[in-house]
Design a protein around this motif. Sequence first.
Motif, short mmCIF file in Angstrom:
data_model
loop_
_atom_site.label_atom_id
_atom_site.label_comp_id
_atom_site.label_asym_id
_atom_site.label_seq_id
_atom_site.Cartn_x
_atom_site.Cartn_y
_atom_site.Cartn_z
N GLU A 233 27.31 -59.72 -52.05
CA GLU A 233 26.26 -60.67 -51.69
C GLU A 233 25.44 -60.28 -50.45
O GLU A 233 24.35 -60.82 -50.25
CB GLU A 233 26.87 -62.05 -51.42
N TYR A 234 25.96 -59.38 -49.60
CA TYR A 234 25.37 -59.29 -48.25
C TYR A 234 24.01 -58.58 -48.20
O TYR A 234 23.30 -58.70 -47.20
CB TYR A 234 26.35 -58.64 -47.27
N VAL A 235 23.65 -57.84 -49.22
CA VAL A 235 22.31 -57.23 -49.26
C VAL A 235 21.36 -58.20 -49.96
O VAL A 235 21.66 -58.65 -51.07
CB VAL A 235 22.36 -55.89 -50.02
N PRO A 236 20.20 -58.59 -49.38
CA PRO A 236 19.64 -58.06 -48.14
C PRO A 236 19.81 -58.98 -46.93
O PRO A 236 19.36 -58.62 -45.84
CB PRO A 236 18.16 -57.95 -48.49
N LEU A 237 20.43 -60.17 -47.08
CA LEU A 237 20.40 -61.13 -45.98
C LEU A 237 21.70 -61.23 -45.18
O LEU A 237 21.78 -62.04 -44.26
CB LEU A 237 20.01 -62.53 -46.51
#
Length: 398
Positions: A233-237
Motif C-alpha cells: 500500500e505504501y506507494v505513493p503516499l
Amino acid sequence: MTWIDLPEDSPFGPDNLPLGVFRLGDEEPRIGAAIGDHLIDLAPVASAQMLDGAQLFAEPSLNKFLALGRPAWQATRTWLLELVRNTSERETVEPHLIRRDAVTMLMPFEVADYVDFYASEHHASNVGKLFRPDAEPLLPNWKHLPVGYHGRAGTVVASGTDILRPSGQRKAPDADAPTFGPSQRLDIEVELGYVVGTPSALGQPVSVDAFKDHVYGVVLVNDWSARDIQAWEYVPLGPFLGKSFATSISPWVVSLDALEASAVPLGRQDPAVLPYLAGENLTNFDITFEVRWNGEVVSRPPYRTMYWSAAQMLAHLSVNGASVRTGDLFASGTVSGPEPDQRGSFLELSWAGREPVTVNGEQRTFLLDGDEVTISAFATTATGTRIGLGEVSGRIVP
C-alpha cells in the motif's frame, strides 16, 4: 539521596520521578510519581501541603498538568525532589506510598495527534538495502529533512494491551493480484516518543531552540507494523493500514529535566541542514533499549546514534505553520544501531525473513499469535548513573 528504601538496581531512582496514571482497585484513576518499587499518590500529598493546582493530580490523565507549561513542570519537579530527599517530608509522604505491583497502570495522557518520524540513518539504510537493493539505500531527501508521517492517535494504546493481528491487502512478489487476510509479516519498531505539553499557535513554527518550552518528556513506543500490508500500500503516499492498527506506549512519562544528565551532542550532519533545522546545542540522549521476544533478549538498540534530534523533528513538524497541541505525541521512528544485534525491528533482525532469529531455541522471523514483545530502556549519565524509562509490552492475539 532519599529516605525511601530503594532496590540497588531500581530504574526509578530519586532523580527520575516519572509521572503516570494509575488505578488502585476500583478507585478512580489518578496521577502518581514512580520511586523504586513504589509510587507516590500525589493528590493527597499535594492537598495536605495545600499546593497550588493540587487538584490536577486527581485527574485521570496528565493533560491538564502538561498544559501548565515549563515553569510549572520545573516547580513540580523541585517539589517532587524535595518530597523524596528531605526526611522532614517522610511523615506526609509515607502513608501515600503504594507498591507499583498493586496498581494498574493506564494511558498516561490523552493523545491529541500522533506523528512518526524515520530518524535513524542505520534503520533507513537497512530498509533501503532490503527494499531497493539496486539503488542508493537513502533517498535524496533523507539527509535534508526529518522524514515522517501522520499516524492515528486513536489507536495509541497503553502498555499491556493485547494487539489484534491486523488484516488487509497483501500481494506476493510473484502473484498477479492482491489477496485479503491477516498479516503474515507482523513486526515491531523500537522508538522513543516525545510528549507535547505547551501548545503552539496555528501559523507559528516552533524553533529548534524552543523545543524544551513545548515538550515535557518521553515515553517508550512500539509502533507495531504489518510489513506485507505496508509493502503493497505504501506507494505513493506512504504508511497507512500497515501502521495504523496499534501503537503501544509505556505508562511512565520521564521528564526532559530528568534526562538532561544523559544528553550527548548530536552527531555531524552532512550536508549542512537548512537554517530552520540548525542550532548551536542540538543533542541526543544516551539511551539503550532492550528488546525481549517471548522473554529472550534479541536486540539492544542505542539511541545516541540517531541522525536527527527531537528538536529538529519538532521544528520540521511545525515549519509549515502546523500547530502542536497538549497531548501530541511524536516518535523517533525505529531506533537501530550499526551492529546486527542493535537493530530495532524484526524486519532488520531477520533481514526480511532471510536470516531467522533464534528465540528460545526456535528459528523465527516475524510475530506469531501468542508472541509477547517487551521493550525496556535506560538512559546513562556522564557519571554512569542509570535513569530508567520503564517498559512497554504487548501480546499478539489472532
